[in-house]
Design a protein around this motif. Structure first.
Motif: not given
Length: 433
Positions: A75-77, A125, A128-129, A132, A193-194, A197, A199, A354
């Motif tokens: 989880s990026r968050k 992070t 990368s987000s 998203g 964050f999704n 996204a 992914r 992603d």
């Protein structure tokens, strides 16, 4: 989720992301200013100053590939929130040391290592987000607003830091950073964050990649992107040579020219103003068509400015003349940083899938900074031995030469096939095309 609701949420993300970055960046900039000035005034050594810079670079360089794997896997968050909490605890630890036994270089270096890791995890992070958090049409605006928040913090914090340095104690600086970090955690916890996204979900029963396999997959993906490969190799050498500026700028102004803390802070503020104004420009203009061409011209300009930093050491200027000269030079330097970085960052956001962003951005960061610790060590010693002006001029000449060779017209044509031989040369005449 309804499309209209997603757009509203994306708008919320755009501004929450910007405010969070502004708050945390302000605290970080105040801390960096105070610690840098403390080290140089306490030791008077470029080597000690460079050692702290190495502590800010080496840990993140070594850990970046592993961060990329975690960012793409988990989880990026959660990663961002944990990193921000760790930042708060690290500053709290240094605050406790300063109140009980006083600041020492060992405590400062240890804290710098921890902050290097947390900022790297948070930075990779967040980078990368972006796609998203917001819709594709606003990616350049998001990147520009992010840079604007950092630039605005850079304008205010050195000026504030310079005015307050000596008037308030070091614990006040540390407490400011802690408060900013806590507020950033609260804001980041409200973000999805999704939202946009794309992914790939691992199917039930499908074997998961090991960390080594995942990292190899990221390298393989990167090799298929010729423009990214050019960026990586150029960054490797250019960032090494920029060590001359990273170490030399503060050393020259503080140690050689004996510039007062508030004036030194204003020169850093001018750098941030240049970044801010050009970030605003990129937030409202259309996307750059040929990012590599723009970056090449911008890096050459940065090399010229780096060489010109030596001028007040060769030609005697009054104190006010030197202050004005460095203020103007840093303004131009800040503008060039945005001209170099923003088009490349937007291109990478849209070009990289992603599922690979964490690994690719971490590899890019690792390669970009791989030689920087060596550069800090080398230039730290050189500035203690040789005249600063000749180090700056020779490094600037090498930097320009490296760019001209590595980003020659044939390389630009390969990176941008739509450009013919003649058009590649003609396009290079424009800074922002």
């Amino acid at each position: 989720m309804d499309a209209g609701l997603k757009l509203k949420k994306a708008t919320y993300h755009l501004w929450t992301f910007t405010i969070s970055k502004l708050i945390s960046s302000f605290g970080a900039q105040v801390y960096t200013f105070a610690i840098s000035f403390y080290i140089l005034q306490a030791t008077g050594s470029a080597t000690s100053f460079a050692t702290n810079l190495i502590c800010n670079l080496l840990p993140r360089t070594l850990a970046a590939p592993f961060a990329g794997y975690l960012v793409d896997r988990y989880s990026r968050k959660r990663i961002i929130i944990v990193a921000q909490i760790a930042t708060t605890l690290a500053i709290g630890g240094l605050l406790a040391v300063s109140l009980t036994s006083g600041l020492s270089l060992t405590a400062i270096y240890a804290t710098s290592c921890i902050l290097s890791l947390t900022s790297m995890f948070s930075g990779v992070t967040f980078t990368s987000s972006v796609t998203g958090l917001v819709d594709e049409a606003r990616v350049q605006r998001a990147m520009s607003l992010n840079q604007m928040s950092i630039s605005f913090a850079s304008i205010a914090s050195p000026a504030v830091g310079g005015l307050l340095y000596g008037a308030v104690s070091m614990p006040i600086f540390l407490m400011t950073y802690m408060i900013a970090s806590v507020i950033a955690v609260l804001l980041e916890s409200t973000m999805n964050f999704n939202l946009y996204a794309n992914r790939k979900e691992t199917a039930e029963g499908e074997p998961k990649e090991s960390m080594w396999q995942s990292m190899k997959a990221g390298v393989s993906y990167l090799k298929l992107q010729p423009l990214l490969m050019v960026i990586i190799w150029v960054s490797l050498l250019i960032n090494f040579l920029f060590g001359a500026f990273e170490v030399g700028y503060s050393f020259v102004l503080i140690e050689k020219l004996k510039m007062a803390s508030q004036h030194f802070g204003f020169t850093q503020g001018a750098f941030a103003v240049g970044m801010l104004l050009f970030s605003i420009y990129f937030s409202i203009r259309k996307e750059v068509q040929f990012p590599l061409v723009v970056s090449k011209r911008g890096i050459i300009g940065m090399g010229v400015i780096m060489g010109m930093m030596a001028l007040p050491l060769l030609i005697k200027l009054s104190y006010n003349g030197a202050f004005g000269y460095y203020t103007l030079a840093m303004f131009v330097f800040g503008a060039l940083v945005i001209i170099v970085n923003t088009p490349i960052q937007v291109m990478m956001q849209k070009q990289i899938a992603d599922d690979y962003k964490g690994r690719v951005f971490s590899i890019v960061e690792t390669m970009a900074m791989a030689l920087m610790p060596l550069g800090m060590v080398l230039y730290g010693f050189l500035y203690d031995i040789f005249p600063a002006q000749w180090i700056l001029i020779s490094s600037a000449a090498l930097l320009v030469g490296v760019v001209l060779v590595m980003v020659r017209p044939s390389v630009i044509k390969n990176a941008h096939p739509e450009l013919g031989e003649g058009k590649a040369l003609k396009t290079e005449a424009s800074v922002v095309s």
